[in-house]
Every structure is written in structure tokens, then in C-alpha cells.
Design a protein around this motif. Sequence first.
Motif, PDB file in Angstrom:
ATOM      1  N   ARG A 452       0.856  -1.185   0.000  1.00  0.00           N
ATOM      2  CA  ARG A 452       0.000   0.000   0.000  1.00  0.00           C
ATOM      3  C   ARG A 452       0.897   1.243   0.000  1.00  0.00           C
ATOM      4  O   ARG A 452       2.081   1.167   0.393  1.00  0.00           O
ATOM      5  N   TYR A 465      -4.407   5.820   2.704  1.00  0.00           N
ATOM      6  CA  TYR A 465      -3.657   4.797   1.971  1.00  0.00           C
ATOM      7  C   TYR A 465      -4.311   4.520   0.614  1.00  0.00           C
ATOM      8  O   TYR A 465      -5.533   4.675   0.436  1.00  0.00           O
ATOM      9  N   ILE A 468      -4.862  -1.679  -1.473  1.00  0.00           N
ATOM     10  CA  ILE A 468      -3.847  -2.707  -1.258  1.00  0.00           C
ATOM     11  C   ILE A 468      -3.718  -3.551  -2.525  1.00  0.00           C
ATOM     12  O   ILE A 468      -4.717  -4.021  -3.071  1.00  0.00           O
TER      13      ILE A 468
END
Length: 476
Positions: A452, A465, A468
Motif C-alpha cells: 500500500r 492509503y 492494497i
Amino acid sequence: MHQKSLVAARTGGAMAAVVLGSLLVAAPQAAAADVTCSANVFKRTFYKNTSFSGSPVKTDCDSAVSESWSGSPAYGVPSNNFSVRWSVTRDFGSGGPFTFAASATDGVRVYLDGVRKIDLWKGTGDTARSQSVNLTVPAGKHTLRVDYLNWTGAAKVKFTYTPRTAAVYDKTKPLFPTGVTTAYNTTTRKTTVSWYANKEMDLASYSLYRRPVGSSTWTKVTTTAARSHTDPLVNPDDRTPYYYAVRAHDKAGNVSPGSAAVIVRPLPVVTSLTGTYDKATGKVTLKWPLNTEPHFSHYTVLSNDKVEGSYVWVPLGTTTGNTWTTGPVTPDGEWRHYRVLVTNDGGTTTYNPHWLDANAPHELWLGIPDGIAPAYAPDLTLGTCAGGVRATASDSTPAPIRDFIGLEIERREAGTDTWAVALHQGYDPRTATATATVCDPLPADGRTYEYRARTYDAAGNYSPYSEIRAVTVPVG
């Protein structure tokens, strides 16, 4: 028939008689206690001998040495063969030339700080002799002492000490006045200046001067024998500060240096302003010295804020205290500007220009910590590199409005909770897209890894973030 009571008294040579039973006896005078005399007044002591020895028969105060006794000068002192001593310690100011003059029947001696200056010590009967001396008395405090004794006959003594005020003799400047204070009247907008009396014995007058702060030119306000004066100048707007100073003049025409200049601020001012930002509450607390001027009324606290596209000074409120806490302030890493104005009891308030003034003591420029994180997550792509995984974070926000200074990439093994930083670095500002890349070495063991990315700013705030992304490293 026995006399029951009798009291007789005489002022000066005090005599008293009382009846004890049927016996008339003289009541002894109380033992001479130490006497404290007023400033510049002689302490006088009488002795029943010509050697000034033993305990004084009487001690009192005498404003001047000028006596003519035809008999006993005081109860318990004989008419002949007695002595009297006068002493005084006084401040002579700047000192200068003086004349000491004494006349007496029989003996008189005059001392200055224990040094004999006049010596007429010989029996003269009822005929007085005189002597005068010219001398210079140093500045400050000094002790005069006059010793007189009478052997027989009339007892006459006189002593004076006077400054020589002719300009040809006196070249000593008087001391400058001390204790200069001021009082400003917000109704009349006039200043009254007062000062202590000079110690000079030949003082003639005082001169009062003023000058505006920022000017080097003094203007004489008045010459006066008084120790206070109200300046007729009307302060035009309660805001113009002036300095005042006083000089002393003696009778010989000598002029003292100016006293210490005393500033008059008709409008109280805030001499310093400090502030702190509380990250927990997001509030700014301002502090300043509390004014104590009698014409102080209250403070007004202002903040320089943007209103309808322009920055203006916005009042936050008023107080008579010396602290102020604002409402929550956005922690945006920008400067905040504050002012504290003073209003006097005449209703005049500190000048409040619309611009910022970096040198104004009542104005504060406070840097607010940046608590705002970058708004958007960067993009993240994965690929391969020699011996591992290539991870690239990028953000296409135009350079002029980027609110971050670097990119960070983290990695963890799938199925675990612990992330490790694989990259934390700035970007090349010359490229159109902010990019940071890392070749992350990983063992070829068939395990899956997740990545990430996020951006960060100079204050250490992090963006959200990115999504992922996972990659499986094939078995080597």
C-alpha cells in the motif's frame, strides 16, 4: 501650718518644686534621653561643666544657634562654667562655597565633619567676638558641630552657615531633580509633572522641558519655584507620547543636568504580546503585561481574518485582564495574526491600521502547526525487478498545489498484521507526476505479499492509503 503642695515651673531653664510630706524639695529633671530632631534641625545638649563631660543635663532641639542667656540656660545648669553643644547632619546637595560665621562671649568652636573651622576659645566677659570663614563644602551629607562654653558673665552665642551665591564664587552646578513623576488627565488631555525638592541650599528655581518621542528637540515648558506643573499643551488625540525632564537652577545661575526623562503615554500601550497554540483544543492563548495606569479602561483583542475576499482586523472581544483564549483555529500550517488594543478612560483607543506591522509590540504573528493531511491517496503499481518486486507510487496533482513532500510504500506478508516500510522518500519535483519507486528484494518462495502507499507533508501528516495490491513471488 505646713504647705500641702506647690508647683513652680519655668520654660527654658525649667525648674520644678514639689512637696513631699511637709518638705519642699526640688524635683530633679528626668534623665536626658536621646532626642531625635527634625531634618536640618540642631540637637542641643547642655553640660554643667566646661569640658562637655558626663551625662548631659538636658537635650533638646534647636532650629538655630542664636542665644543670649543672662543666667542659667536650663534647669540644673549653673549660670557660669557651663557648656552647650549643637550638632546636625544634613545633605548639602551639590555642595559648593559657603560662609561660616560665629560670634560669642567666651569660647566657641565650629567643626565640619570633625575638622575645626572656627576657633574663638578665650574668656571675653560680656563682650562678644566674631569670626567668619569662606570654605567649600563637598557634595552630600556632612555634620556640623558647634561647641560653646561660658566661664563667667553674659552667655551669648550665634552661628550661621550660608551659601555664597555670587556667580564669581559659585561655579558648582546643582544636582538634577529626582523623583520625577507624571499624571495624565484624559478629560483635559494635559500632563502634570511633579518632582522631589532639591537638597541645594541656594536653589532658585526649576525648569520643565518636554519633547515628543522620536524627536531630539526639547522645548521649555516653564520655569517655576514650585515642584509640580501642569503642562498647558493639550494632547491632540490622546495618542502622542512625550518625554519630560526637569533642571534645577541655583542663585548663581548654575544649571543642573536634566533629570532622567520620564515618558508620558496618554494612551496605555501593550508592550509585548505572546501566544501559544494548543493542539489538543485547537485554541490560541494570548498573553501580555497587565497595564496599571490610572487612566486604563480595557483591551480589545483582534484577529486578522479573511472577510469577503479581503483580510481585515476582526474584533474577538474585550477584557480588562491580560489573557485571551480564542475559539478553535484550523491547524492548517498557516500564520495567524493577532492584535491587542488599549482604550483609556477618556474613550481613546490605540491606532488600528488595516495593514500588518511586523514591528508593532502589540501585534503577534503566530505560526499554526499543520494538522491537515494530504487529501488524496497516491496510485500504486507493482512489477518485477531483479531479485524482488518493483513497487511504484505516483501522484499526478499539479506541482503548484501539491500538499505533500514525499511518498511512502509499505509491505506485509499476506495473512499477517504487521506492515514494514519499504520506501520513504521525496519525489523529483521536475517531473509532471510525482513518483517514487523501490525494488523490494524478496525470497523466491511462493509467498504472497501485499503493498500500500500514501503521501506525507512537511509536518508529518499522512494521506489516506492507496488500495492494497498483492503479488505472489514464484518459487525459484
